[in-house]
Write a protein that holds these residues in place. Structure first.
Motif, PDB file in Angstrom:
ATOM      1  N   GLU A 240     -41.532   9.673   4.506  1.00  0.00           N
ATOM      2  CA  GLU A 240     -42.533  10.736   4.156  1.00  0.00           C
ATOM      3  C   GLU A 240     -42.941  11.334   5.504  1.00  0.00           C
ATOM      4  OE1 GLU A 240     -44.438  12.037   1.430  1.00  0.00           O
ATOM      5  OE2 GLU A 240     -42.771  10.994  -0.053  1.00  0.00           O
ATOM      6  N   SER A 241     -43.239  10.472   6.548  1.00  0.00           N
ATOM      7  CA  SER A 241     -43.633  10.951   7.710  1.00  0.00           C
ATOM      8  C   SER A 241     -42.569  12.006   8.437  1.00  0.00           C
ATOM      9  CB  SER A 241     -43.770   9.685   8.561  1.00  0.00           C
ATOM     10  OG  SER A 241     -44.311  10.063   9.906  1.00  0.00           O
ATOM     11  N   PHE A 242     -41.335  11.465   8.138  1.00  0.00           N
ATOM     12  CA  PHE A 242     -40.438  12.464   8.656  1.00  0.00           C
ATOM     13  C   PHE A 242     -40.368  13.795   8.188  1.00  0.00           C
ATOM     14  CE2 PHE A 242     -35.964  14.225   7.542  1.00  0.00           C
ATOM     15  CZ  PHE A 242     -35.578  14.445   8.832  1.00  0.00           C
ATOM     16  N   LEU A 243     -40.507  13.934   6.811  1.00  0.00           N
ATOM     17  CA  LEU A 243     -40.794  15.010   6.002  1.00  0.00           C
ATOM     18  C   LEU A 243     -42.041  15.848   6.727  1.00  0.00           C
ATOM     19  CD1 LEU A 243     -39.762  14.624   2.408  1.00  0.00           C
ATOM     20  CD2 LEU A 243     -38.606  15.836   4.075  1.00  0.00           C
ATOM     21  N   LYS A 244     -43.039  15.240   6.915  1.00  0.00           N
ATOM     22  CA  LYS A 244     -44.427  15.897   7.368  1.00  0.00           C
ATOM     23  C   LYS A 244     -43.938  16.505   8.651  1.00  0.00           C
ATOM     24  CE  LYS A 244     -47.622  13.576   8.978  1.00  0.00           C
ATOM     25  NZ  LYS A 244     -47.900  14.192  10.214  1.00  0.00           N
ATOM     26  N   ASP A 245     -43.511  15.804   9.507  1.00  0.00           N
ATOM     27  CA  ASP A 245     -43.059  16.437  10.878  1.00  0.00           C
ATOM     28  C   ASP A 245     -41.980  17.378  11.009  1.00  0.00           C
ATOM     29  OD1 ASP A 245     -45.055  14.690  11.769  1.00  0.00           O
ATOM     30  OD2 ASP A 245     -43.746  13.115  12.269  1.00  0.00           O
ATOM     31  N   LEU A 247     -40.951  19.569   8.361  1.00  0.00           N
ATOM     32  CA  LEU A 247     -40.980  20.690   7.469  1.00  0.00           C
ATOM     33  C   LEU A 247     -42.195  21.619   8.195  1.00  0.00           C
ATOM     34  CD1 LEU A 247     -41.394  19.160   3.933  1.00  0.00           C
ATOM     35  CD2 LEU A 247     -39.548  20.463   4.864  1.00  0.00           C
ATOM     36  N   PRO A 248     -41.947  22.823   7.900  1.00  0.00           N
ATOM     37  CA  PRO A 248     -42.971  23.984   8.601  1.00  0.00           C
ATOM     38  C   PRO A 248     -44.261  23.706   8.096  1.00  0.00           C
ATOM     39  CG  PRO A 248     -41.042  25.172   7.740  1.00  0.00           C
ATOM     40  CD  PRO A 248     -40.820  23.991   7.248  1.00  0.00           C
ATOM     41  N   ARG A 249     -45.250  23.987   8.787  1.00  0.00           N
ATOM     42  CA  ARG A 249     -46.580  23.569   8.532  1.00  0.00           C
ATOM     43  C   ARG A 249     -47.186  24.129   7.084  1.00  0.00           C
ATOM     44  NH1 ARG A 249     -51.588  21.807  11.082  1.00  0.00           N
ATOM     45  NH2 ARG A 249     -53.035  21.398   9.151  1.00  0.00           N
ATOM     46  N   ALA A 250     -46.792  25.348   6.961  1.00  0.00           N
ATOM     47  CA  ALA A 250     -47.265  25.904   5.814  1.00  0.00           C
ATOM     48  C   ALA A 250     -46.497  25.178   4.258  1.00  0.00           C
ATOM     49  CB  ALA A 250     -46.759  27.458   5.519  1.00  0.00           C
ATOM     50  N   ILE A 251     -45.493  24.697   4.586  1.00  0.00           N
ATOM     51  CA  ILE A 251     -44.681  24.129   3.392  1.00  0.00           C
ATOM     52  C   ILE A 251     -45.166  22.747   3.227  1.00  0.00           C
ATOM     53  CG2 ILE A 251     -42.400  23.035   2.602  1.00  0.00           C
ATOM     54  CD1 ILE A 251     -40.886  25.313   3.758  1.00  0.00           C
ATOM     55  N   SER A 252     -45.561  22.247   4.473  1.00  0.00           N
ATOM     56  CA  SER A 252     -46.106  20.667   4.722  1.00  0.00           C
ATOM     57  C   SER A 252     -47.328  20.823   3.832  1.00  0.00           C
ATOM     58  CB  SER A 252     -46.208  20.295   5.989  1.00  0.00           C
ATOM     59  OG  SER A 252     -46.841  18.953   5.914  1.00  0.00           O
ATOM     60  N   ASP A 253     -48.394  21.726   4.048  1.00  0.00           N
ATOM     61  CA  ASP A 253     -49.554  21.713   3.621  1.00  0.00           C
ATOM     62  C   ASP A 253     -49.562  21.834   1.988  1.00  0.00           C
ATOM     63  OD1 ASP A 253     -50.785  21.650   6.130  1.00  0.00           O
ATOM     64  OD2 ASP A 253     -51.092  23.819   6.321  1.00  0.00           O
ATOM     65  N   TRP A 254     -48.631  22.889   1.776  1.00  0.00           N
ATOM     66  CA  TRP A 254     -48.621  23.103   0.276  1.00  0.00           C
ATOM     67  C   TRP A 254     -48.111  21.901  -0.577  1.00  0.00           C
ATOM     68  CZ3 TRP A 254     -44.047  22.846  -2.885  1.00  0.00           C
ATOM     69  CH2 TRP A 254     -44.152  23.582  -4.324  1.00  0.00           C
ATOM     70  N   LEU A 255     -47.241  20.866   0.053  1.00  0.00           N
ATOM     71  CA  LEU A 255     -46.720  19.863  -0.560  1.00  0.00           C
ATOM     72  C   LEU A 255     -47.948  18.702  -0.376  1.00  0.00           C
ATOM     73  CD1 LEU A 255     -43.001  19.270   0.791  1.00  0.00           C
ATOM     74  CD2 LEU A 255     -43.760  19.813  -1.562  1.00  0.00           C
ATOM     75  N   TYR A 256     -48.680  18.872   0.532  1.00  0.00           N
ATOM     76  CA  TYR A 256     -49.980  18.180   0.610  1.00  0.00           C
ATOM     77  C   TYR A 256     -50.710  18.198  -0.518  1.00  0.00           C
ATOM     78  CZ  TYR A 256     -53.908  15.476   2.422  1.00  0.00           C
ATOM     79  OH  TYR A 256     -55.051  14.779   2.481  1.00  0.00           O
ATOM     80  N   THR A 429     -56.375   9.082  13.112  1.00  0.00           N
ATOM     81  CA  THR A 429     -54.840   9.094  13.615  1.00  0.00           C
ATOM     82  C   THR A 429     -53.955   8.911  12.528  1.00  0.00           C
ATOM     83  OG1 THR A 429     -53.499   8.565  15.272  1.00  0.00           O
ATOM     84  CG2 THR A 429     -54.739   6.716  14.234  1.00  0.00           C
ATOM     85  N   ASP A 430     -52.736   9.458  12.872  1.00  0.00           N
ATOM     86  CA  ASP A 430     -51.745   9.135  11.836  1.00  0.00           C
ATOM     87  C   ASP A 430     -51.221   7.970  11.814  1.00  0.00           C
ATOM     88  OD1 ASP A 430     -48.463   9.277  11.411  1.00  0.00           O
ATOM     89  OD2 ASP A 430     -49.325  10.750   9.847  1.00  0.00           O
ATOM     90  N   TYR A 431     -51.046   7.223  10.799  1.00  0.00           N
ATOM     91  CA  TYR A 431     -50.722   5.740  10.802  1.00  0.00           C
ATOM     92  C   TYR A 431     -49.336   5.431  11.371  1.00  0.00           C
ATOM     93  CZ  TYR A 431     -49.855   1.009   9.066  1.00  0.00           C
ATOM     94  OH  TYR A 431     -49.416  -0.495   8.951  1.00  0.00           O
ATOM     95  N   ILE A 432     -48.441   5.845  10.978  1.00  0.00           N
ATOM     96  CA  ILE A 432     -47.160   5.511  10.988  1.00  0.00           C
ATOM     97  C   ILE A 432     -46.854   5.860  12.692  1.00  0.00           C
ATOM     98  CG2 ILE A 432     -44.438   5.778  11.046  1.00  0.00           C
ATOM     99  CD1 ILE A 432     -44.967   5.881   8.017  1.00  0.00           C
ATOM    100  N   CYS A 467     -43.653   1.492   4.868  1.00  0.00           N
ATOM    101  CA  CYS A 467     -43.740   1.023   6.166  1.00  0.00           C
ATOM    102  C   CYS A 467     -44.729  -0.089   6.174  1.00  0.00           C
ATOM    103  CB  CYS A 467     -44.243   2.358   7.042  1.00  0.00           C
ATOM    104  SG  CYS A 467     -44.168   1.939   8.696  1.00  0.00           S
ATOM    105  N   SER A 468     -44.181  -1.201   5.709  1.00  0.00           N
ATOM    106  CA  SER A 468     -44.969  -2.284   5.737  1.00  0.00           C
ATOM    107  C   SER A 468     -45.036  -3.415   6.899  1.00  0.00           C
ATOM    108  CB  SER A 468     -44.370  -3.482   4.744  1.00  0.00           C
ATOM    109  OG  SER A 468     -43.149  -3.640   4.880  1.00  0.00           O
TER     110      SER A 468
END
Length: 533
Positions: A240-245, A247-256, A429-432, A467-468
């Protein structure tokens, strides 16, 4: 050479700090002003000065596999999300297992911490304590501040005209313990955070009317996520962290936004955040939407002003006959035991810390603030990794850059925080990303490409699975031999406490998420090839 370390507070951060000191061969002395360990999670019937306070019904928002200490899984019969008493039981098991209690001085109040007279040479600290009315002074080579950030309540009285005229009672959520005295009363809860939502939902079963006033709204999430699995085991993943980083910000925001609205449409419930794309920590509440749809909780905008018996909201509506106002408005950062608080609040009276741990302007790096950062991940493994990093800094094993470089790093992190989380008093901050940054410095970050070559099954679990905390004990300093097995069996422990009735296995279907993960694997293999060449 740093040897003796003073630790302020025996909560989850303080206990982690004691153990990390021992792991690095340091001599910890922990000062705890109460008579028990656990800090925030040690429930008290009445709030005590100088320590955190919770209400009787508090449950965890992180599940057991994601919030444990890195080398000490929860007992498999513990529920996935725990009542505070159950978490306190785990904390006591941890302290007993690693024999930490003998390093704690209970009922000892730290009254003052200041630099030793030759600090610029020795880096030492003078720590003054009080016990049974007797003052003592100690000298330590380093200090770890683990006093937490849920101690000093914030009630923005000046933001609410007319509050001084209000004839009912008002108080901070820190003083709330249970719903008994609110039966048949009208209650206004100000603040749509986890505490405000929990209190409003609990009171909705006994009070005659409950309103929540929110200035900016919030995303509401359930602990129970897709197919009934714990939310954090599905969302807090490297994939999930990989996808967020990636993907383009607009797509990442839409998915979020789509993800946040998958349970219910927030707009229809008056809850949608003003800035919906910010990654501020969501509110975790499994009941709030149902209480709203049943009419037992009403969501209102910010309060414009109070009268003797009512609250007038920004939209002009009025709540008449108001009996109680509960301010769930957060906490302020305060360090009354610091001789010079600007050591931590070094810029514009704001907390300024390198890697959210270290005061950057000290002549010697011998102070660490543990457990102050906030993220979507659990506080326990975050604090533990911070303590592992800090103790290695004390020993000179983790080298620090220049003060200018540290301040540049702080400013860069502040820019990222504003981009993803907006304006906030907390160190969000972002956890991972944060855990990987610290673990890289220590040398304990999982090497995913190497894992795919040497242990592909484990690599799949590490990258696509939760990510335990065990991931940060797989290798390097502090390696735990049980980490691999803990990762491979984490879902077994998760389901053991929910599959309490034998049922036929359901037919498995091929999901889109599985297809997406399969498509990512060639890119990972390509990355491995590039690393090797």
């Amino acid at each position: 050479m740093v040897c003796r370390v003073a630790i302020i507070g025996a909560g989850v951060s303080g206990l982690a700090s004691i153990k990390c000191c021992l792991d690095e061969g340091l001599e910890p002395t922990c000062f705890e002003r109460s008579e028990n360990i656990g800090g925030l999670w040690s429930f008290m019937e009445s709030p005590e000065e100088g320590r955190a306070s919770i209400y009787r019904s508090v449950f965890t928002n992180s599940c057991k596999e994601m919030m444990c200490y890195m080398d000490f899984p929860f007992p498999e019969n513990f529920p996935n999300y725990m009542h505070n008493s159950k978490l306190q039981e785990y904390i006591e098991l941890y302290a007993k297992h690693f024999d930490l209690l003998k390093y704690i001085q209970f009922k000892t109040h730290v009254t003052n911490i200041k630099k030793h007279s030759d600090f610029h040479i020795s880096g030492q600290w003078n720590v003054e304590t009080q016990k049974d009315g007797k003052l003592e002074s100690h000298t330590f080579d380093a200090v770890m501040v683990c006093s937490g950030h849920h101690v000093y309540p914030s009630i923005p009285v000046d933001s609410f005209p007319g509050l001084e005229k209000f004839q009912g009672a008002f108080f901070h959520s820190r003083e709330y313990k249970g719903p008994e005295k609110f039966r048949g009363k009208k209650v206004l809860v100000i603040g749509l955070g986890n505490s405000g939502s929990d209190i409003a939902v609990e009171l909705s079963h006994t009070a005659s009317q409950v309103c929540i006033s929110s200035r900016s709204g919030s995303w509401i999430m359930s602990r129970v996520w897709d197919k009934g699995y714990p939310w954090d085991m599905l969302i807090v993943t490297r994939f999930e962290s990989f996808l967020k980083d990636a993907l383009p910000r607009a797509i990442s925001d839409w998915l979020y936004v789509r993800k946040m609205n998958r349970w219910f449409k927030h707009e229809n419930y008056g809850l949608i955040p003003v800035n919906r794309i910010l990654r501020k920590e969501p509110v975790f509440n499994d009941e709030l939407p149902s209480r709203i749809i049943c009419g037992t909780v009403v969501v209102k905008p910010n309060v414009k002003q109070f009268t003797e018996t009512s609250a007038i909201f920004q939209d002009g509506t009025v709540l008449e006959g108001l009996d109680y106002v509960i301010f769930a408005t957060g906490y302020t950062f305060a360090y009354p035991f610091m001789d010079d608080e600007s050591i931590i609040k070094s810029r514009n009276n704001e907390v300024t810390l390198y890697k959210s741990i270290l005061p950057p302007f000290l002549e010697k790096p011998t102070m660490a603030v543990i457990g102050l950062v906030q993220s979507l991940g659990s506080a326990i493994p975050t604090a533990e990794l911070q303590a592992r990093w800090a103790t290695r800094v004390f020993k000179g094993l983790c080298k620090l850059p220049s003060k200018t470089t540290m301040m540049d790093d702080i400013d860069e992190k502040m820019g990222k925080k504003l981009k993803w989380f907006g304006h906030s008093d907390t160190l969000q901050t972002d956890y991972i990303a944060y855990m990987d940054e610290l673990s890289s410095n220590i040398g304990v970050k999982p090497n995913i490409p190497l894992l795919f070559l040497t242990d592909p099954w484990l690599a799949l679990k590490v990258f696509f699975g939760p990510c335990s905390p065990y991931q940060f004990r797989l290798t390097g300093p502090g390696k735990w031999d049980g980490a691999r097995d803990a990762i491979l069996t984490q879902w077994d422990r998760t389901l053991k406490v929910t599959r309490t009735r034998t049922v036929p296995n359901s037919q498995k279907c091929f999901s889109f998420s599985v297809l997406l993960k399969i498509l990512v694997i060639p890119f990972l293999l390509a990355a491995i090839f590039m690393v090797l060449n």
